[in-house]
Design a protein around this motif. Structure first.
Motif, PDB file in Angstrom:
ATOM      1  N   PHE A  31      46.845  51.746  26.271  1.00  0.00           N
ATOM      2  CA  PHE A  31      46.668  50.776  26.215  1.00  0.00           C
ATOM      3  C   PHE A  31      46.385  49.782  27.258  1.00  0.00           C
ATOM      4  O   PHE A  31      45.984  48.347  28.016  1.00  0.00           O
ATOM      5  N   LEU A  32      45.424  50.292  28.357  1.00  0.00           N
ATOM      6  CA  LEU A  32      44.767  50.559  29.297  1.00  0.00           C
ATOM      7  C   LEU A  32      42.903  49.963  29.330  1.00  0.00           C
ATOM      8  O   LEU A  32      42.574  49.390  29.533  1.00  0.00           O
ATOM      9  N   ASN A  33      42.690  50.931  28.645  1.00  0.00           N
ATOM     10  CA  ASN A  33      41.251  50.720  28.701  1.00  0.00           C
ATOM     11  C   ASN A  33      40.337  49.454  28.096  1.00  0.00           C
ATOM     12  O   ASN A  33      39.654  49.227  28.570  1.00  0.00           O
ATOM     13  N   SER A  34      41.457  49.128  26.916  1.00  0.00           N
ATOM     14  CA  SER A  34      40.690  47.325  26.633  1.00  0.00           C
ATOM     15  C   SER A  34      40.561  46.388  28.150  1.00  0.00           C
ATOM     16  O   SER A  34      39.383  46.325  28.060  1.00  0.00           O
ATOM     17  N   ALA A  35      41.703  46.571  28.512  1.00  0.00           N
ATOM     18  CA  ALA A  35      41.924  45.514  30.094  1.00  0.00           C
ATOM     19  C   ALA A  35      40.269  45.918  31.313  1.00  0.00           C
ATOM     20  O   ALA A  35      40.102  45.418  31.319  1.00  0.00           O
ATOM     21  N   ILE A  36      40.708  47.440  31.054  1.00  0.00           N
ATOM     22  CA  ILE A  36      39.638  48.027  32.274  1.00  0.00           C
ATOM     23  C   ILE A  36      38.408  47.740  31.746  1.00  0.00           C
ATOM     24  O   ILE A  36      37.405  47.190  32.143  1.00  0.00           O
ATOM     25  N   GLY A  37      38.252  48.526  30.363  1.00  0.00           N
ATOM     26  CA  GLY A  37      36.926  48.806  30.207  1.00  0.00           C
ATOM     27  C   GLY A  37      36.039  46.969  30.198  1.00  0.00           C
ATOM     28  O   GLY A  37      34.772  46.774  30.791  1.00  0.00           O
ATOM     29  N   SER A  38      36.400  45.958  29.904  1.00  0.00           N
ATOM     30  CA  SER A  38      36.702  44.041  29.469  1.00  0.00           C
ATOM     31  C   SER A  38      36.208  43.682  31.017  1.00  0.00           C
ATOM     32  O   SER A  38      35.499  43.021  31.654  1.00  0.00           O
ATOM     33  N   LYS A  39      36.702  44.173  32.067  1.00  0.00           N
ATOM     34  CA  LYS A  39      37.054  43.873  33.736  1.00  0.00           C
ATOM     35  C   LYS A  39      37.460  42.202  33.362  1.00  0.00           C
ATOM     36  O   LYS A  39      37.321  41.753  34.145  1.00  0.00           O
ATOM     37  N   ALA A  40      38.182  41.852  32.458  1.00  0.00           N
ATOM     38  CA  ALA A  40      38.611  40.247  32.497  1.00  0.00           C
ATOM     39  C   ALA A  40      40.062  40.346  33.232  1.00  0.00           C
ATOM     40  O   ALA A  40      39.639  38.975  33.922  1.00  0.00           O
ATOM     41  N   LEU A  41      40.607  41.422  34.216  1.00  0.00           N
ATOM     42  CA  LEU A  41      41.223  41.454  34.916  1.00  0.00           C
ATOM     43  C   LEU A  41      41.155  41.954  35.862  1.00  0.00           C
ATOM     44  O   LEU A  41      40.666  42.681  35.513  1.00  0.00           O
ATOM     45  N   SER A  42      41.712  42.010  37.110  1.00  0.00           N
ATOM     46  CA  SER A  42      41.639  43.001  37.852  1.00  0.00           C
ATOM     47  C   SER A  42      42.934  43.890  37.356  1.00  0.00           C
ATOM     48  O   SER A  42      43.656  43.958  36.814  1.00  0.00           O
ATOM     49  N   LEU A  43      42.276  45.492  38.590  1.00  0.00           N
ATOM     50  CA  LEU A  43      43.530  46.137  37.798  1.00  0.00           C
ATOM     51  C   LEU A  43      44.456  45.964  37.985  1.00  0.00           C
ATOM     52  O   LEU A  43      45.137  46.502  37.571  1.00  0.00           O
ATOM     53  N   LYS A  44      44.848  45.659  39.086  1.00  0.00           N
ATOM     54  CA  LYS A  44      46.300  45.434  39.709  1.00  0.00           C
ATOM     55  C   LYS A  44      47.236  44.528  38.813  1.00  0.00           C
ATOM     56  O   LYS A  44      47.962  44.884  38.197  1.00  0.00           O
ATOM     57  N   THR A  45      46.343  43.456  37.915  1.00  0.00           N
ATOM     58  CA  THR A  45      47.159  42.538  37.035  1.00  0.00           C
ATOM     59  C   THR A  45      47.320  44.002  36.250  1.00  0.00           C
ATOM     60  O   THR A  45      48.859  43.262  35.309  1.00  0.00           O
ATOM     61  N   ILE A  46      46.151  44.209  35.806  1.00  0.00           N
ATOM     62  CA  ILE A  46      46.806  44.775  34.263  1.00  0.00           C
ATOM     63  C   ILE A  46      47.719  45.904  34.342  1.00  0.00           C
ATOM     64  O   ILE A  46      48.798  46.012  33.117  1.00  0.00           O
ATOM     65  N   MET A  47      47.770  46.645  34.931  1.00  0.00           N
ATOM     66  CA  MET A  47      48.841  47.440  35.419  1.00  0.00           C
ATOM     67  C   MET A  47      50.001  46.972  35.835  1.00  0.00           C
ATOM     68  O   MET A  47      51.472  47.246  35.041  1.00  0.00           O
ATOM     69  N   ILE A  48      50.657  45.653  36.543  1.00  0.00           N
ATOM     70  CA  ILE A  48      51.486  45.027  36.631  1.00  0.00           C
ATOM     71  C   ILE A  48      52.229  44.442  34.540  1.00  0.00           C
ATOM     72  O   ILE A  48      53.011  44.859  34.612  1.00  0.00           O
ATOM     73  N   VAL A  49      51.169  44.315  34.319  1.00  0.00           N
ATOM     74  CA  VAL A  49      51.389  43.470  32.801  1.00  0.00           C
ATOM     75  C   VAL A  49      51.431  44.379  31.778  1.00  0.00           C
ATOM     76  O   VAL A  49      53.097  44.724  31.492  1.00  0.00           O
TER      77      VAL A  49
END
Length: 762
Positions: A31-49
Motif C-alpha cells: 500500500f506504500l509503493n504507489s504513493a512513494i513511487g509517484s512522490k505525489a505526497l510527502s512521506l510523512k503524509t503517506i505514512m499517516i494516511v
C-alpha cells in the motif's frame, strides 16, 4: 503436562506480535509503493494516511479469521493436543520464512506462507495419526484436510496473478491513451470525471463491499442491499463535483486526492485481508484453549469440532493488532528494503537493475518482441502513430542519469492512481468473498501490469525487469514449497517430544530473528560506504575533481582485495577467498555501472567541455582494467584452494608477500594523494614506476628458474605465473590512470603555452 498448553498460548501470543512485525515489514510495499513511487505526497503524509487505513481495516478482518480455524483442515478430526502443536508449528515456521525474505529484500506472500504452513502441518500431523492407527490408510488423508476450501483458496491465489496483471495493464493502457504522459492540461479538463470514477470505485468497494466482512454489516444491511446502483450513481456525481471544486479552488491536481484516498483504501483492504495471516492462528489457539479448559476432558480426548462453529470476532484484540501494525509501519527498516524491489521493477526511467537476465526472461522478451512486430504489420500506420503519440515521454526524462532518475519520481500520478484503484478493488472483492487473497500477489502484479502497459520495460531494461518479476514469482512458489515442507518437519519434531522441542525451536527462532536483524542493520549502515559515484559535472576541471573520490575508492578497495587474495592463498583460507571474490564482484559491478552512465554524462556536458568526455572515458577504462586484473587474481586464488590443489611453496608465498608489500605501499601512497588532493605526489609516484615493475619481473624470472630445476606442480606454476602477470597488468593500468590524470590535471590548471604569435601580441 496441562501447563504446557498455557505456556504454548503465551508463546503464540508473543509469536503473533513478532509475526505482525515481520509480516508488515514484508507487506508494507502493498500500500506504500504507489504513493512513494509517484512522490505525489510527502512521506510523512503517506505514512499517516496508511496508518489510519490499517487501524480501521483491522476491524474488517474478522470475517476472514475462520480460514485459520477451518479453511485448510477439518478441526473435528484433531484433538486439542494435536491442534496446539499444529498452531505452534505454523507460527514458528511462518515467522522464520517471512523474515528470511525480508532480509533478502524480496516481497513474498504472507497469505501463501500461512496457507501452506497450515496445510503442511495438518498433512504431516494427519499422517502421524494415520500411521498410529490400525484401521486407517493413506487414502483417509482427505478426511483430515478441507480439500474443497483449500483448493479454492490456492487456485484463487494463483488466478489472482493473471487477473491482477491483465486488469492493471488494460486499465493503465486506456488511461495513458486518454491522458498521455503530458497529462497536466487534460487533467484540468477531464480530471473531475477521472477523480469521480476513481474515488467512487475505491470507496464503494472498500467500504460497501468491505463492510460485509464485519459484525456491523447486519445493522446497515437493510439500507444497502438492493440500492447498490443508486449508491454508485450518487457517489459518482458527488465525487465528480467534489473533484471539480477541489481543482478549481486549490489549483492542484485531483490525482493527489485519488492517491491519498487510494493509499488509505489499499492499507485498509490490506489490513482487512491480511491480519488473519498474522493473528488468525493465535486467536484460533485462544478459542481452542478456552473451550478445552472448561470441558474437563484430557487434551488428547477433546476433539476440536468447536472450531467449526462461528467464533466471536474479539474487536479489542483486532484493534491491538492494528496498533502493532501501525507502529511497525513507522519503525521497520526492512519494509523500506522490500519496497525498493517493486519500485525499481516498475520505474519508468533507467535505474540500477537489481536482477540479472536469465534464459527464460530473454525468451519472453524475444517472443514478445516478435509478437509486437507481427501486430505492427496488421495495425494501420495512422492508428499506431496516434497511439505512440500518447505514450511519448517528456524530453526532460530522457536526460536523467540513473542516479538522478532514482531521486526523481519512479512513475507519474496517473499510474500511481491506477495501481491503487485496481489493487484496492480486487482485494476488496476477495475480502467480501472471504477469500484470503494474496495482497502481495495482487499489488505486485498490478504494478507490473501497469508498468508494462506504460512501456516502462523498454529494449534496454525489459530483460532485467522480466527477470526480476520471474524471480519474485519464483520466490512465491518457493514460499509455498518451503512453508509446506518446513511446517511438516517442525510439527514432526514438536510431536516427537513437545516439552523439549518446543522451547528449543522457540529459542532457535529468537536467535535467527536477532541474527537477521543485526545482519540487515549492518548491511544498511555499510551499503553506501565507499560506493562509486557517477560524475555529474559539466566541465573538465569538475570531472577531474569528482573522479578523485572514485580513484581513491578503487585503489583502497583494490589494495585490500589483492592482500586478501595473497593472504587467503598463503593460509589456504577458503572462507576469506570466497568473501574476497564477492568483494571484487561488487567492485566490478560498480565500475560497470559507471560505464553504463557514459551516455548521460556526455549528453549533459557543456559545449566548451566536450574534452572532459575523453578524460572520463579513459579513466573508466583504466579502472575497468584494474578490476579485471583483481578479479582474475581473486578468482584464480579461490579456485586453486577450492579445488584442493597443492599449496604454493614457501618461497613462492614469500615472494608474493614481498610483491604484496611493495604494491600495498604504492597503492596507499596513491590513495593518500587522491584523498588529500595532493596532486604533485602523482609525479613522484610515476617516477618510481620502473622500480615496481622490476620487483615483479624478478619474481617471474626466479619462478622460470625454479620451474626448470625443481618445480613439480603444473597447477602451482600456472597459478604463480598468472598472479604475477596479472599483477603487472594491474600496475600498468594503475600507472596509465595516474599518467592520464596527471596530464589532464596539469592541462586544466596551467595556462596555455605561448606560441611565437602570442608572444608578439604580448
Amino acid at each position: 503436562m496441562d501447563n504446557i498448553y498455557l505456556y504454548m498460548l503465551i508463546a503464540l501470543t508473543i509469536l503473533a506480535v513478532a509475526d505482525i512485525i515481520v509480516g508488515v515489514s514484508n507487506d508494507a510495499i502493498n500500500f506504500l509503493n504507489s504513493a512513494i513511487g509517484s512522490k505525489a505526497l510527502s512521506l510523512k503524509t503517506i505514512m499517516i494516511v496508511a496508518s489510519l487505513g490499517i487501524f480501521i481495516g483491522a476491524v474488517y478482518s474478522s470475517g476472514l479469521m475462520e480460514v485459520a480455524r477451518k479453511g485448510i483442515f477439518v478441526p473435528a478430526e484433531f484433538n486439542f493436543h494435536e491442534i496446539m502443536l499444529i498452531f505452534m508449528t505454523v507460527m514458528i515456521t511462518d515467522i522464520l520464512l517471512l523474515d528470511f525474505f525480508n532480509t533478502l529484500g524480496l516481497p513474498t506472500s504472507t497469505t501463501v506462507s500461512i496457507v501452506f504452513n497450515l496445510l503442511g502441518a495438518a498433512v504431516v500431523m494427519a499422517l502421524i495419526k494415520i500411521g498410529a492407527s490400525d484401521t486407517q490408510t493413506f487414502a483417509d488423508l482427505g478426511d483430515y484436510i478441507n480439500t474443497k476450501k483449500a483448493f479454492e483458496i490456492i487456485s484463487g491465489i494463483l488466478l489472482s496473478v493473471v487477473i491482477a496483471f491483465s486488469i492493471g495493464a488494460i486499465v493503465q493502457w486506456f488511461s495513458r491513451l486518454i491522458f498521455t504522459f503530458h497529462y497536466t492540461d487534460k487533467i484540468k479538463n477531464f480530471g473531475a470525471i477521472f477523480g469521480g470514477l476513481a474515488l467512487t470505485a475505491i470507496l464503494y468497494f472498500i467500504f460497501m463491499k468491505g463492510l460485509k466482512g464485519t459484525p456491523y454489516y447486519s445493522e446497515l444491511k437493510g439500507y444497502l442491499e438492493g440500492n447498490e446502483i443508486y449508491i454508485i450513481l450518487c457517489g459518482f456525481l458527488l465525487f465528480t463535483l467534489l473533484s471539480f471544486a477541489y481543482q478549481k479552488i486549490t489549483k492542484k491536481s485531483i490525482l493527489i486526492i485519488v492517491i491519498a484516498v487510494g493509499t488509505f483504501g489499499l492499507a485498509l483492504a490490506f489490513s482487512g485481508n491480511d491480519l488473519v495471516n498474522f493473528i488468525g492462528v493465535p486467536m484460533a489457539a485462544y478459542h481452542s484453549y478456552e473451550a478445552w479448559s472448561v470441558s474437563g476432558a484430557s487434551a488428547t480426548d477433546f476433539t476440536m469440532g468447536v472450531l467449526s462453529k462461528k467464533m466471536p470476532a474479539e474487536p479489542f484484540l483486532l484493534f491491538i493488532a492494528g496498533g502493532i501494525m501501525v507502529i511497525t509501519l513507522w519503525f521497520s527498516k526492512k519494509a523500506k528494503t522490500v519496497a525498493e524491489t517493486e519500485i525499481s521493477l516498475s520505474r519508468q526511467s533507467d535505474t540500477h537493475e537489481k536482477f540479472k537476465p536469465n534464459l527464460l526472461s530473454r525468451s519472453i522478451v524475444k517472443g514478445t518482441t516478435l509478437l509486437t512486430n507481427a501486430l505492427t504489420v496488421i495495425i494501420p500506420k495512422s492508428t499506431q502513430k496516434k497511439v505512440n503519440a500518447s505514450f511519448q515521454k517528456p524530453d526532460s526524462a530522457l536526460l536523467l542519469t540513473k542516479d538522478q532518475s532514482i531521486e526523481a519520481p519512479a512513475f507519474d500520478m496517473i499510474r500511481a492512481s491506477v495501481n491503487l484503484m485496481v489493487a484496492g478493488v480486487l482485494i476488496s472483492i476477495a475480502t467480501t468473498m472471504k477469500l484470503p487473497l494474496s495482497t502481495t500477489y495482487v499489488t505486485f502484479m498490478v504494478a507490473m501490469g501497469t508498468s508494462l502497459a506504460d512501456r516502462a520495460w523498454g529494449a534496454d531494461s525489459a530483460v532485467y525487469r522480466v527477470a526480476g518479476v520471474l524471480n519474485v514469482i519464483g520466490g512465491w512458489f518457493f514460499t509455498a514449497i518451503a512453508a509446506f515442507m518446513g511446517a511438516g518437519l517442525v510439527v514432526f519434531l514438536i510431536n516427537w517430544h513437545p516439552a523439549v522441542m518446543t522451547p528449543i525451536l522457540l529459542l532457535l527462532t529468537v536467535i535467527l530473528l536477532v541474527r537477521n536483524y543485526l545482519s540487515h542493520k549492518s548491511k544498511s549502515l555499510t551499503k553506501s560506504e565507499d560506493s562509486l559515484k557517477n560524475a555529474e559535472s559539466s566541465s573538465l576541471q569538475g570531472v577531474i575533481h569528482e573522479s578523485t573520490n572514485n580513484i581513491a575508492n578503487v585503489v583502497k578497495r583494490g589494495n585490500k582485495i589483492y592482500s586478501n587474495a595473497i593472504n587467503g592463498l598463503a593460509k589456504q583460507d577458503l572462507a576469506m577467498l570466497k568473501k574476497n571474490k564477492k568483494q571484487i564482484d561488487k567492485l566490478s559491478l560498480e565500475v560497470d555501472n559507471l560505464r553504463d552512465n557514459i551516455f548521460y554524462f556526455i549528453k549533459n556536458l557543456d559545449e566548451s567541455s566536450v574534452g572532459a568526455s575523453n578524460f572520463y572515458i579513459n579513466i573508466l577504462g583504466y579502472l575497468q582494467d584494474m578490476t579485471q586484473s583483481l578479479e582474475y587474481i581473486s578468482k584464480a586464488s579461490h579456485k586453486h584452494v577450492n579445488n584442493n590443489h597443492k599449496k604454493l611453496k614457501f618461497n613462492q608465498i614469500k615472494e608474493l608477500k614481498e610483491v604484496d608489500g611493495s604494491l600495498e605501499q604504492l597503492l596507499n601512497e596513491i590513495k593518500d594523494a587522491f584523498e588529500s588532493r595532493s596532486f604533485e605526489q602523482i609525479g613522484n609516484i610515476l617516477n618510481r614506476e620502473k622500480n615496481i615493475f622490476k620487483v615483479v619481473s624478478e619474481k617471474i624470472q626466479k619462478q622460470v628458474e625454479r620451474t626448470r630445476t625443481e618445480e613439480s606442480s603444473p597447477k602451482n606454476t600456472t597459478l604463480y605465473f598468472g598472479l604475477l602477470l596479472e599483477t603487472k597488468d594491474l600496475l600498468k593500468a594503475t600507472m596509465s590512470l595516474l599518467e592520464e590524470y596527471h596530464n589532464a590535471h596539469d592541462a586544466s590548471v596551467k595556462p596555455a603555452k605561448l606560441t611565437p604569435e602570442n608572444k608578439e601580441e604580448a
